[in-house]
Design a protein around this motif. Structure first.
Motif, mmCIF file in Angstrom:
data_model
loop_
_atom_site.group_PDB
_atom_site.id
_atom_site.type_symbol
_atom_site.label_atom_id
_atom_site.label_comp_id
_atom_site.label_asym_id
_atom_site.label_seq_id
_atom_site.Cartn_x
_atom_site.Cartn_y
_atom_site.Cartn_z
ATOM 1 N N GLN A 117 -18.428 -61.273 39.835
ATOM 2 C CA GLN A 117 -17.904 -62.064 40.944
ATOM 3 C C GLN A 117 -16.479 -62.558 40.670
ATOM 4 O OE1 GLN A 117 -19.622 -62.320 43.781
ATOM 5 N NE2 GLN A 117 -21.276 -61.130 42.855
ATOM 6 N N LYS A 174 -10.713 -61.116 43.312
ATOM 7 C CA LYS A 174 -9.885 -59.909 43.345
ATOM 8 C C LYS A 174 -8.439 -60.175 42.929
ATOM 9 C CE LYS A 174 -12.631 -57.412 46.761
ATOM 10 N NZ LYS A 174 -12.668 -56.762 48.085
ATOM 11 N N ASP A 175 -7.977 -61.415 43.115
ATOM 12 C CA ASP A 175 -6.594 -61.720 42.757
ATOM 13 C C ASP A 175 -6.457 -62.240 41.319
ATOM 14 O OD1 ASP A 175 -7.870 -64.097 43.149
ATOM 15 O OD2 ASP A 175 -6.285 -65.012 44.363
ATOM 16 N N HIS A 185 -9.792 -58.149 34.770
ATOM 17 C CA HIS A 185 -10.959 -57.593 35.442
ATOM 18 C C HIS A 185 -12.012 -57.199 34.405
ATOM 19 C CE1 HIS A 185 -8.927 -53.855 34.267
ATOM 20 N NE2 HIS A 185 -10.107 -53.277 34.361
#
Length: 199
Positions: free
Chosen positions: A106, A109-110, A114
């Motif tokens: 979760q 995205k910014d 990652h």
């Protein structure tokens, strides 16, 4: 409160214990085991810095270990990660800050980092909560990164790591870094002596 006091007392006591371990591999095993026990983590990994990369140096995983016959150790592949802000470990090594993520699936995205889901697919394991801590010297030189995965509550359910985990493991990382720096220096000296003897 009593649990946190007991954990802090144990960390302080580990200072002397870790300093007596000269073998680098044994030290990595002990550091990761203790970090996992402090945080009730099911799994964990230590990455060591080599130049501009992090080298996957040691891993433990209770869930996967239970699937193996008695006496067998987890196999893992040797790989490296660049020290940059793309990966979680690289981000922590770059910023030298502790990073706690409640659910790696979760991540916004910014976010600058990652989670690589290939690790879960290849290992047939589900990573959820993750706490990543830099291993740094007193002069702020990064030696590596400890990553503990999937904190477990008293009933064995995966939960996020809490602020006490961050505080205590952050202190433990300072103690572990001193021992790690000493063990790495000892190994370098031994390798030089062996090279000189061969010459």
């Amino acid at each position: 409160m009593a649990r946190e006091t007991d954990r802090l007392r144990k960390i302080i006591g580990l200072d002397t214990s870790l300093q007596t371990i000269q073998d680098l591999d044994l030290l990595l095993e002990r550091i990761l085991l203790e970090a996992r026990q402090f945080t009730r983590a099911d799994s964990g990994t230590i990455y060591l810095k080599r130049g501009s990369e992090l080298v996957f140096a040691y891993t433990q995983n209770d869930t996967k270990q239970k699937e193996l016959p008695a006496g067998h150790k987890l196999p893992y592949s040797f790989f490296t990660l660049p020290i940059n802000r793309d990966s979680i470990s690289g981000y922590v090594a770059t910023t030298k800050k502790i990073l706690s993520i409640p659910d790696v699936y979760q991540i916004a995205k910014d976010a600058p980092y990652h989670f690589n889901r290939d690790f879960d697919r290849k290992g047939n394991y589900k990573t959820t909560s993750m706490l990543t801590i830099p291993l740094s010297t007193s002069s702020r030189e990064v030696l590596g990164v400890i990553q503990v995965i999937n904190a477990l509550d008293s009933e064995g359910r995966v939960v996020p790591f809490d602020k006490d985990d961050e505080l205590l493991v952050g202190h433990f990382a300072t103690v572990a870094s001193q021992a790690l720096q000493r063990a790495q220096l000892t190994r370098q000296i031994l390798l030089r002596m062996i090279s000189m003897a061969e010459l």
